[in-house]
Write an enzyme that holds these catalytic residues in place. Sequence first.
Site, PDB file in Angstrom:
ATOM      1  N   CYS A  96       2.055  12.611  31.476  1.00  0.00           N
ATOM      2  CA  CYS A  96       3.261  12.931  30.703  1.00  0.00           C
ATOM      3  C   CYS A  96       3.235  14.400  30.261  1.00  0.00           C
ATOM      4  O   CYS A  96       4.242  15.111  30.335  1.00  0.00           O
ATOM      5  CB  CYS A  96       3.373  12.031  29.474  1.00  0.00           C
ATOM      6  SG  CYS A  96       3.480  10.264  29.819  1.00  0.00           S
ATOM      7  N   CYS A 102      -0.793  10.336  26.922  1.00  0.00           N
ATOM      8  CA  CYS A 102      -0.601  10.236  28.370  1.00  0.00           C
ATOM      9  C   CYS A 102      -0.756  11.606  29.034  1.00  0.00           C
ATOM     10  O   CYS A 102       0.087  12.486  28.852  1.00  0.00           O
ATOM     11  CB  CYS A 102       0.776   9.640  28.662  1.00  0.00           C
ATOM     12  SG  CYS A 102       1.256   9.683  30.393  1.00  0.00           S
TER      13      CYS A 102
END
Length: 332
Positions: free
Chosen positions: A35, A32
């Site tokens: 993230c 991600c």
Amino acid sequence: MAKPIEIQSAEQFGELLKNSRIVVADFYANWCGPCKQIAPIYEQLSRSLSRPKIATFVKVNTEAEGAKAVATEYAVTHLPTFIVFRDGSVVEKVKGANPKQLQSIVEKLSNDIENAAQGGASSSGSSGGLAWRGADLPRGYADISDSIDVRGLELLNADETHFSVRTLFNKAKPSALSKDKDTASSGEKDWIESDTDEQLLLYTPFNSAIKLHTIQITSLPPSDEDDDDVPMRPKTLKLFTNRPHNLGFDDADDIEPTQAIEIGEDDWNSNGTANLGLRFVRFQNITSLVIFVADGDGDGEKVRLDRIRLIGESGEKREMGKLEKIGDELGE
């Protein structure tokens, strides 16, 4: 003062929820991109605010063996998702790498952490602390009462002798539940009563579109049944969504509500709170809510409300892709 703890199992996470008053969890995955972009900010917050047994910051890899169950349990479907727990219950939930929203929550947390470090949160109900609630939160949802635009609140047919509509969203424990009844009764009244009859009309606008899952209503009338002036608990509620302004009482009687709710005697718990689940599909993109108390449970002339809590999901305020200036926004 410590880096975030990497969660290895649901059992480990459960122990942390038991042993730390506040737990902040970052649900992420290695693939991600957002993230990874917000991870340094989250680590900095952990180093600044973590306190042993008071505030613990953790990271939950949603694809790691042992940690997947935690993400499933708390219905994490977006990455990253940040969830704040207080005494084991969800109190805040942020979907996406939204630095401003995360910063706002952390600012509230910082005051609460300091209060806890000094021996317990303040009971004054001032802004900054986390709210008292009369019932547990549904799994995976947060108290989103802070999404209310308090400047636009309007309450019709309230008793003017003790009337402030913001009282209903006071973060403090209701004085009627205080162990010191003399102190509770001598202080400023922190509840609302209707005036000429049992009906009330509350208009609640929101700062952004929300998803509303549950309404928690606390009503704590005194128990003196021989007093004719003792107010009642609400019985019939009618909810109207996305209205530009409050309704009139005639309109509220005539218009088809988004949902009508009958509150039974068994719905009230020991805290005087009814946990009212909604037809979630009807409350998905809500910018305002009208709560119409149509009648009370009994033969009295007035209805009493002590607290209202709105449970669900806050609206998204930023697209996940707009993260190029994440460092600038948080002063990095």
